[in-house]
Design a protein around this motif. Structure first.
Motif, PDB file in Angstrom:
ATOM      1  N   TYR A 363     -18.885  20.498  44.746  1.00 53.35           N
ATOM      2  CA  TYR A 363     -17.930  19.545  45.334  1.00 53.35           C
ATOM      3  C   TYR A 363     -18.500  19.029  46.669  1.00 53.35           C
ATOM      4  O   TYR A 363     -18.417  17.831  46.972  1.00 53.35           O
ATOM      5  CB  TYR A 363     -16.574  20.200  45.606  1.00 53.35           C
ATOM      6  CG  TYR A 363     -15.832  20.725  44.398  1.00 53.35           C
ATOM      7  CD1 TYR A 363     -16.253  20.459  43.098  1.00 53.35           C
ATOM      8  CD2 TYR A 363     -14.666  21.476  44.558  1.00 53.35           C
ATOM      9  CE1 TYR A 363     -15.554  20.942  42.007  1.00 53.35           C
ATOM     10  CE2 TYR A 363     -13.957  21.958  43.466  1.00 53.35           C
ATOM     11  CZ  TYR A 363     -14.414  21.703  42.191  1.00 53.35           C
ATOM     12  OH  TYR A 363     -13.716  22.188  41.110  1.00 53.35           O
ATOM     13  N   LEU A 364     -19.039  19.971  47.431  1.00 55.43           N
ATOM     14  CA  LEU A 364     -19.598  19.579  48.741  1.00 55.43           C
ATOM     15  C   LEU A 364     -20.798  18.658  48.551  1.00 55.43           C
ATOM     16  O   LEU A 364     -21.012  17.712  49.313  1.00 55.43           O
ATOM     17  CB  LEU A 364     -19.987  20.826  49.543  1.00 55.43           C
ATOM     18  CG  LEU A 364     -18.792  21.697  49.961  1.00 55.43           C
ATOM     19  CD1 LEU A 364     -19.262  23.013  50.572  1.00 55.43           C
ATOM     20  CD2 LEU A 364     -17.880  20.964  50.946  1.00 55.43           C
ATOM     21  N   GLU A 365     -21.562  18.928  47.502  1.00 49.07           N
ATOM     22  CA  GLU A 365     -22.730  18.075  47.229  1.00 49.07           C
ATOM     23  C   GLU A 365     -22.278  16.657  46.870  1.00 49.07           C
ATOM     24  O   GLU A 365     -22.846  15.664  47.347  1.00 49.07           O
ATOM     25  CB  GLU A 365     -23.526  18.713  46.076  1.00 49.07           C
ATOM     26  CG  GLU A 365     -24.977  18.337  45.977  1.00 49.07           C
ATOM     27  CD  GLU A 365     -25.694  18.193  47.330  1.00 49.07           C
ATOM     28  OE1 GLU A 365     -26.220  17.086  47.542  1.00 49.07           O
ATOM     29  OE2 GLU A 365     -25.720  19.133  48.146  1.00 49.07           O
ATOM     30  N   THR A 366     -21.227  16.559  46.059  1.00 46.05           N
ATOM     31  CA  THR A 366     -20.703  15.224  45.698  1.00 46.05           C
ATOM     32  C   THR A 366     -20.168  14.523  46.951  1.00 46.05           C
ATOM     33  O   THR A 366     -20.365  13.314  47.143  1.00 46.05           O
ATOM     34  CB  THR A 366     -19.574  15.344  44.650  1.00 46.05           C
ATOM     35  OG1 THR A 366     -20.033  16.171  43.588  1.00 46.05           O
ATOM     36  CG2 THR A 366     -19.177  14.006  44.077  1.00 46.05           C
ATOM     37  N   ALA A 367     -19.494  15.288  47.789  1.00 44.31           N
ATOM     38  CA  ALA A 367     -18.940  14.698  49.021  1.00 44.31           C
ATOM     39  C   ALA A 367     -20.069  14.217  49.930  1.00 44.31           C
ATOM     40  O   ALA A 367     -19.961  13.162  50.576  1.00 44.31           O
ATOM     41  CB  ALA A 367     -18.076  15.718  49.746  1.00 44.31           C
ATOM     42  N   LYS A 368     -21.145  14.968  49.955  1.00 45.16           N
ATOM     43  CA  LYS A 368     -22.280  14.562  50.793  1.00 45.16           C
ATOM     44  C   LYS A 368     -22.906  13.273  50.253  1.00 45.16           C
ATOM     45  O   LYS A 368     -23.208  12.344  51.001  1.00 45.16           O
ATOM     46  CB  LYS A 368     -23.320  15.688  50.840  1.00 45.16           C
ATOM     47  CG  LYS A 368     -24.523  15.345  51.698  1.00 45.16           C
ATOM     48  CD  LYS A 368     -25.497  16.509  51.754  1.00 45.16           C
ATOM     49  CE  LYS A 368     -26.829  16.063  52.315  1.00 45.16           C
ATOM     50  NZ  LYS A 368     -27.864  17.098  52.193  1.00 45.16           N
ATOM     51  N   GLN A 369     -23.069  13.228  48.942  1.00 43.23           N
ATOM     52  CA  GLN A 369     -23.656  12.022  48.343  1.00 43.23           C
ATOM     53  C   GLN A 369     -22.770  10.802  48.606  1.00 43.23           C
ATOM     54  O   GLN A 369     -23.253   9.716  48.929  1.00 43.23           O
ATOM     55  CB  GLN A 369     -23.855  12.241  46.833  1.00 43.23           C
ATOM     56  CG  GLN A 369     -24.566  11.106  46.116  1.00 43.23           C
ATOM     57  CD  GLN A 369     -25.976  10.826  46.651  1.00 43.23           C
ATOM     58  OE1 GLN A 369     -26.618  11.689  47.254  1.00 43.23           O
ATOM     59  NE2 GLN A 369     -26.451   9.595  46.466  1.00 43.23           N
TER      60      GLN A 369
END
Ligand code: NOJ
Length: 736
Positions: A363-369
Motif C-alpha cells: 500500500y505504501l509503495e502504491t502511495a509513493k508511486q
C-alpha cells in the motif's frame, strides 16, 4: 378445449413476462412487510460516533438506516448486531465515512491524483483505501468529489480533480472502480458516492456554500458529464450539494434529482443529502421550517437524510396529510434496500477481523508511486534537478517535516505520525548530509526570528531545498481564501535564501494553486505537490535525487494574480480576444482612451496564467510531431483516428502525457477555444519515439444546444495533440 386454450395463453403470458431481478423481488418482499415508520427509519442517516444506549434504542426500533463516522470495528459490529438481531425486520445498517484520498495510507489529495494523469494509479489508490476502510467496517464512502472546480479560492478545489470536465469524469470513474470493484458484495468493496450534485464548484467568489448560477446549457456541457460518467460506471450513490443552483437548493431540486438523475439517466442508486443540507434549505430562504424542508426534499426524490432529522420527525405526518405519497417513500426505500442487497449486507452484515489491515508495504509503495506521479516540475533552470555531485543539502521551510500538513485535507483516519516527511526521507539517504532548519514554524508563521538560522543552514550546504506552501488546514471544506499567495513570512524566507547564492530548489506543498510567480522567479527549480500524502517525503527524495523523473501535469490553471480567477483553459474566445497587450506600466501618461487598443485582458496581469492547464516539465524533453488524421473529413456516423509521434530527445527514460484537444470553430453557440478530449501517458525511453493514437467521434464534438439537445454540428474543427493546453499547432478537419 376452451380450458386448454386459456391455460395455454396463461402459460405463454407467464413465459413472456420478464422475470424480475432477484434483488428487486427481495426488495418487494421486504417492503411489503415494512410499516411506514420502518420505511422512514431507513431514510434516516445519523452520526454514529460512539455507542450510546439511545442510539442502540433507535436502531432497535428501526429508526436508523445508516450511520456515519464510526470506525471502531467492534462498535460497528455491535451496532450491526442490534440492527440485525434486535430490530423487528433485521435490516442491516450501512456504515459510512469520508474516505476521500485514503483511509490510513493517505494518497495525494484528489487534485494531486488528477495531476498524475494516470487513472490506473488513481484506481489502485482507491482500491487500497477500500481495503483499509472495509477492514474497519466502512462499506460506503463519500467520494469521489467530481465537481468541476475553476476557482482556486474555493478550498474544496483540493478535493476535486480540477477544472476540466473530461478529467473529472475519467478520474471519478477510476476512483469508483477502485472502491467498488466489479462486485459490490465483495467484503473489500465500498460503495462510492458521486458528489456534490450539482454545480457546487461554481460557488460565487470561491466562497464555500455560496450561490451558483449556471445556465442549463453550461450545466449540461461542463458540470453534469462527470456525474453522468459516474452513473454509467455504476456508482452506487450520489450526494446532493449544499449550494442553491439558479435559486433552488440542490436538496430540493426536482430538476436535478428527478428529471435529470432519475428520469434522463434512469439512476437506481441511492441519493443522500449532504450533512444537514435539508435543514439548510431554511436559511437558504427556500423552506419555512423543517417540515417544509422534509416535504420538498422527499418530493425531489432525495432518499436519505444525513443529519437533519427532517424525515424521521416529519415524514409520517406529511404522508398522513397527503403531502408526500407513500409511493414516493417506497421509491426511496427501494433505492436504500437495493444498495444494502447489492453490498451483500443481508448475507454478511458483520465485518470480519483482518490481520494487519493498514499500511501494508504494497500500500505504501502504491502511495509513493502516486505521490511521485502527482509531482509537477514547474521549473528547472540549468537542470539543477536532479541533484548530482551534492554532498550536503539544507532542508528548510515550514513544511519540510510536518506529517499532518503533507497529508492534506479530509484525513479523518490518516495518522500524521505515519507520514514520512521530506526531512526524514533525506535523512535516510546515504552520502548526503542533511542540515535541517525550518526557518518558520508553520506556513502562516509571520515571525522572522528563525529565518537567520535557515539562512545559516543554507550557507553550509551545497543546495537549498525549501519546503513551502499551505498547511492542510488552509484548504478543504470551508477553507476558502480571498488571497491565494504564500501565507506568512514564506516569501521573506525565500528571498533571504536566494540571497545566499546557493542553488535554490523550492518544493511547494499546497491544497490549491497559489499566486507565487515572484517566489518561483527566485528559485532555480520548483517541484509542486498538491498535498501528496503519507509517502510525500520518499517520493520527493527519489525525484530530487533522480531515482524518479517528474511526470505530473497541472489539472488546473495556475493564475498569476487572484483577480484572474476563475481562470481556465477552456474559456470562450470573446469577440475581442487578447492581442497587442499593453501592461499597466507601459501605458503613456495621459494616454487617450483607445490608444492601447480594446481587447480582452487585465492591464496588470495580461491574459496568460502563470502556468497553463496541462503543464509540467520532465528531466528530459519531448518533441511532438504534427498530428496525422486518418481522414480530414468525419462523417456523422463515422470517426477519425489521430496519431502523433512523441520523441524523447533528452537523456532520461520518462513518462509523457500527450493531450488531445479540439475546437469547434463556428457553432450555433460559441464554443471554448480548446477542450480536452483525451490523453495518453506513455513511457518513452531516451532517444526513442512513441506513437500515440486517439479516436475522435462526432459524440466527442457534441455540445448542448438551446433546445437542450446534445449533438455535434457539421463544420470545421481544430485538433491538437500537445504537451499542454497552450502548445501545439492545430490541424483542421471537417465534420460532414
Ligand atoms: C459535508 C461535506 O460537504 C461532504 O462532502 C461530506 O461527505 C459530508 N459532510 C459528510 O461528512
Amino acid at each position: 378445449m376452451k380450458h386448454v386454450c386459456i391455460w395455454g395463453i396463461a402459460a405463454l403470458m407467464l413465459a413472456c413476462t420478464p422475470t424480475k431481478d432477484p434483488v428487486e423481488q427481495k426488495i418487494d418482499e421486504l417492503l411489503s412487510q415494512m410499516t411506514l415508520q420502518e420505511k422512514i427509519g431507513q431514510m434516516n442517516q445519523l452520526n454514529g460516533m460512539g455507542m450510546s444506549d439511545d442510539l442502540k434504542a433507535q436502531i432497535r426500533e428501526g429508526r436508523v438506516g445508516s450511520l456515519l463516522n464510526e470506525v471502531n470495528v467492534d462498535v460497528v459490529n455491535e451496532m450491526q448486531r442490534v440492527a440485525v438481531e434486535e430490530s423487528r425486520l433485521g435490516i442491516p445498517l450501512i456504515f459510512a465515512r469520508d474516505v476521500i484520498h485514503g483511509f490510513k495510507t493517505i494518497f495525494p489529495i484528489p487534485l494531486g491524483q488528477a495531476a498524475t494523469w494516470n487513472p490506473e494509479i488513481v484506481e489502485a489508490g482507491a482500491r487500497v483505501a477500500a481495503k483499509e476502510a472495509t477492514a474497519s467496517g466502512i462499506r460506503w464512502t463519500f467520494s469521489p468529489m467530481i465537481d468541476v472546480s475553476r476557482d482556486a479560492r474555493w478550498g474544496r478545489i483540493a478535493e476535486s480533480y480540477g477544472e476540466d470536465t473530461y478529467i473529472n469524469a475519467v478520474m471519478g470513474v477510476a476512483t469508483i472502480k477502485g472502491y467498488q470493484t466489479d462486485n459490490l458484495a465483495d467484503s473489500t468493496a465500498m460503495a462510492a458516492c458521486a458528489k456534490h450534485f450539482c454545480g457546487y464548484g461554481a460557488s460565487e467568489s470561491g466562497k464555500d456554500y455560496n450561490t451558483t448560477w449556471i445556465p442549463e446549457v453550461q450545466l449540461r456541457d461542463v458540470y453534469l458529464p462527470s456525474f453522468k460518467a459516474a452513473v454509467d460506471a455504476g456508482c452506487a450513490t450520489f450526494m446532493c450539494s449544499f449550494n442553491d443552483i439558479n435559486g433552488v437548493p440542490s436538496t430540493g431540486s426536482k430538476f436535478l434529482n428527478k428529471r435529470i438523475l432519475r428520469e434522463e439517466w434512469q439512476y437506481d442508486g441511492l441519493l443522500v443529502t449532504d450533512w444537514g443540507s435539508m435543514q439548510q434549505m431554511i436559511p437558504h430562504g427556500y423552506c419555512s421550517d423543517m417540515k417544509d424542508a422534509a416535504e420538498k426534499a422527499a418530493n425531489a426524490a432525495v432518499d436519505m437524510d444525513m443529519m437533519s432529522y427532517g424525515y424521521i420527525d416529519h415524514l409520517e405526518d406529511l404522508v398522513k396529510e397527503g403531502k408526500v405519497s407513500e409511493k414516493t417513500i417506497d421509491e426511496a426505500v427501494r433505492n436504500i434496500l437495493r444498495l444494502k442487497f447489492r453490498l451483500g449486507l443481508f448475507e454478511n452484515p458483520y465485518t470480519a477481523k483482518v490481520e494487519n489491515p493498514y499500511y501494508r508495504p504494497e500500500y505504501l509503495e502504491t502511495a509513493k508511486q502516486a505521490a511521485i506521479e502527482s509531482t509537477i516540475l514547474l521549473k528547472n533552470d540549468n537542470n539543477v534537478l536532479p541533484l548530482s555531485n551534492v554532498t550536503s543539502v539544507a532542508v528548510v521551510g515550514p513544511l519540510s517535516n510536518v506529517g499532518v500538513d503533507q497529508i492534506g485535507t479530509w484525513c479523518f483516519d490518516g495518522e500524521p505520525e505515519k507520514s514520512v516527511t521530506p526531512m526524514q526521507a533525506f535523512q535516510q539517504l546515504e552520502n548526503v548530509k542533511v542540515i535541517a532548519e525550518p526557518g518558520l514554524q508553520y506556513s502562516r508563521d509571520k515571525s522572522q526570528a528563525g529565518i537567520n538560522k535557515a539562512v545559516a543552514a543554507a550557507k553550509k550546504a551545497d543546495v537549498v531545498l525549501c519546503f513551502v506552501g499551505e498547511e492542510a488546514i488552509l484548504s478543504g471544506e470551508a477553507k476558502c481564501r480571498a488571497d491565494i499567495s504564500l501565507p506568512g513570512a514564506q516569501s521573506q524566507l525565500i528571498k533571504e535564501l536566494k540571497a545566499t547564492g546557493k542553488p535554490l530548489v523550492l518544493v511547494v506543498m499546497a491544497g490549491r494553486p497559489l499566486t507565487m510567480g515572484a517566489e518561483i522567479n527566485m528559485a532555480d527549480a520548483v517541484l509542486w505537490q498538491f498535498h501528496a500524502g503519507t509517502m510525500a517525503g520518499p517520493a520527493l527524495a527519489d525525484l530530487i535525487m533522480g531515482k524518479a523523473v517528474p511526470s505530473g501535469k497541472l489539472p488546473v490553471t495556475m493564475p498569476k494574480m487572484v483577480g484572474q480567477v476563475p481562470m481556465y483553459y477552456s474559456h470562450k474566445n470573446t469577440g475581442r480576444p487578447a492581442s497587442n497587450i499593453t501592461l499597466i506600466d507601459d501605458i503613456p501618461v495621459a494616454a487617450g482612451q483607445f490608444s492601447i487598443g480594446s481587447t480582452s485582458y487585465h492591464l496588470d496581469a495580461g491574459d496568460k496564467p502563470l502556468y497553463p492547464f496541462g503543464y509540467g516539465l520532465s528531466y528530459t524533453s519531448f518533441e511532438y510531431g504534427q498530428p496525422v488524421l486518418s481522414d480530414s473529413v468525419m462523417k456523422q456516423d463515422g470517426q477519425i483516428t489521430v496519431t502523433c509521434q512523441v520523441k524523447n530527445i533528452g537523456k532520461y527514460d520518462a513518462y509523457e502525457t500527450a493531450q488531445l484537444y479540439t475546437r469547434d470553430l463556428v457553432a450555433s453557440l460559441c464554443q471554448p477555444v480548446r477542450q480536452l478530449k483525451g490523453f495518453q501517458k506513455v513511457w518513452i525511453k531516451a532517444g526513442e519515439t512513441a506513437t500515440v493514437t486517439f479516436t475522435v467521434k462526432p459524440a466527442d464534438l457534441a455540445f448542448c444546444h438551446e433546445d437542450m439537445a446534445t449533438y455535434a454540428e457539421p463544420g470545421e474543427f481544430h485538433l491538437w495533440v500537445s504537451a499542454d493546453s497552450q502548445q501545439g499547432i492545430p490541424v483542421k478537419f471537417v465534420l460532414k
